[in-house]
Design a protein around this motif. Sequence first.
Motif, PDB file in Angstrom:
ATOM      1  N   SER A   1      27.236  47.901  32.440  1.00  0.00           N
ATOM      2  CA  SER A   1      27.022  46.674  32.939  1.00  0.00           C
ATOM      3  C   SER A   1      28.635  45.881  32.651  1.00  0.00           C
ATOM      4  N   LEU A   2      28.824  45.262  33.781  1.00  0.00           N
ATOM      5  CA  LEU A   2      30.039  44.523  34.138  1.00  0.00           C
ATOM      6  C   LEU A   2      30.132  43.362  33.006  1.00  0.00           C
ATOM      7  N   PHE A   3      31.360  43.205  32.131  1.00  0.00           N
ATOM      8  CA  PHE A   3      31.308  42.158  31.344  1.00  0.00           C
ATOM      9  C   PHE A   3      32.878  41.360  31.409  1.00  0.00           C
ATOM     10  N   ALA A   4      33.484  41.979  32.046  1.00  0.00           N
ATOM     11  CA  ALA A   4      34.775  41.274  32.453  1.00  0.00           C
ATOM     12  C   ALA A   4      35.657  41.711  33.420  1.00  0.00           C
ATOM     13  N   VAL A   5      36.291  40.803  34.214  1.00  0.00           N
ATOM     14  CA  VAL A   5      37.066  41.141  35.370  1.00  0.00           C
ATOM     15  C   VAL A   5      38.443  40.629  35.314  1.00  0.00           C
ATOM     16  N   VAL A   6      39.549  41.175  35.558  1.00  0.00           N
ATOM     17  CA  VAL A   6      40.808  40.360  35.644  1.00  0.00           C
ATOM     18  C   VAL A   6      41.308  40.428  37.168  1.00  0.00           C
ATOM     19  N   ASN A   7      41.690  39.269  37.745  1.00  0.00           N
ATOM     20  CA  ASN A   7      42.094  39.132  38.840  1.00  0.00           C
ATOM     21  C   ASN A   7      43.680  38.889  38.965  1.00  0.00           C
ATOM     22  N   HIS A   8      44.354  39.156  39.978  1.00  0.00           N
ATOM     23  CA  HIS A   8      45.722  38.710  40.364  1.00  0.00           C
ATOM     24  C   HIS A   8      45.802  37.800  41.693  1.00  0.00           C
TER      25      HIS A   8
END
Length: 499
Positions: free
Chosen positions: A438-445
């Motif tokens: 399950s997805l729990f964190a996403v880092v974006n630039h």
Amino acid sequence: MSFSGCQHLQAFKAAHGTQSYRIIHKYFIAALSTEARLRKARSCVCHTCKTTTVRLHSCLHCVYFGCYGANHIQEHAASKNHTLAVDLVFGAVYCFACGDYIYDGELEGIAGENGKSFEDSIGLDGCWVPTDVELQLLHQNPKRRKISDNSTIGLRGLINLGNTCFMNCIVQALTHTPLLRDYFLSDKHNCQMINESERCLVCEMCRLFQEFYSGVRTPHIPYRLLHLVWTHARHLAGYEQQDAHEFLIAALDLLHRHCKGNNGLSSSNPHHCNCIIDQIFTGGLQSDVTCKECNNVSTTIDPFWDISLDLGPPPGGDARNSLYGNGDEPSSLMECLRRFTRPEHLGSSAKIKCGKCHSYQESTKQLTMKKLPVVACFHLKRFEHSTGYHKKISTFIPFPEELDMTPFMSSSRSHNNGYQTQVVQEAASSLSSQNKYSLFAVVNHLGTIESGHYTNYIRLHKNQWYKCDDHMITKASLDSVLRSEGYLLFYHKQILEYE
């Protein structure tokens, strides 16, 4: 822990039996239902200082709960001459006369009857999984006495100290990694640094987790962490913008090196470590090189903390260097993983000496997942660097909320057309639940390769997402998360998740 028995425990059982242990284990350790866990959270309070702690022990002789870290259970044992107490996390019995935890087969059987034994606190591959930490933390915030959908404990912004957004977004992801959070909030780290001038990064992470889950809402200033990173990873020192992926790997490496001194294993074997970082983040990547002449397969397995996935077309811009490529840029995370795990023809310029032919032959190479980590981190390679040429790939790569890694496992391979070319199968109708994430964190630039800014999304509860932009924390929808550009994707194994 002592496995040789304890005369004090044997004498207690002979005089009083096991009923007191049965009651403690059933109501304050097993706590199998939601109502039982809430009751446990309300009742498990130190009778001396009136606070909760994950090191709480219950006296086996009388009705008394006491802190182990603050010595209240020790003081009670000395004043009352009560030598035995039960750890309310593991259910293990501690003897103050012997100064050790005691293994007892009869009590272990009782724990099994209640549906939760000491082994139940150990996850896959020996990974320790503490329980009920969230419930005990509710006592630290008097405004929240129960679990509720709008609880925001654990949410806290981070002050940008000068182009430190790359660090802030990784700190947010790590502090919301469930098993890592439980470890740092459970007083498990025993610092063994000899040189006092050399600050321990693990100790600082313990303090950072306590700051995040203290209930304080004002933004935190991570100056001590930044100083330690500069001290131990000098390539990240200074106020220039750094790469979030590079910081993640450096942070995991530093935590691993500062943790592994506690596991009693030989430091000469870097692949044999049971520190908390390796328990959570380390997987095994299998590389199979197949000789095109005799079909001999040479296999190696290497550890990994993350998987870096190409977003551009294969080398050469077409399918000539891949057995099953179409030359196009990947259209989703699943397509990135398929490209990562499909066979690659190494070509005549990269001949490898075959162990069976004893000569240099052309070959194919395939990567698959031999062992999956608890937390799978995928790095989408958006920054392209070549001689005199730098650019950012801003292509939108869809990624799912739930991910099944079964098609990319080494066990999911098959032979193709009799040539024993190993290819990854498509997902079968019956997929192993142990491979689901399950997805729990996403880092974006955001921005360009020359000037940009990092933000991230974190999942606080099962269906609640928040956007972290340095000191600003705002509620977000799942749709906005899944529509974000995506640079680092963090997935947690579903089999080890709990609400």
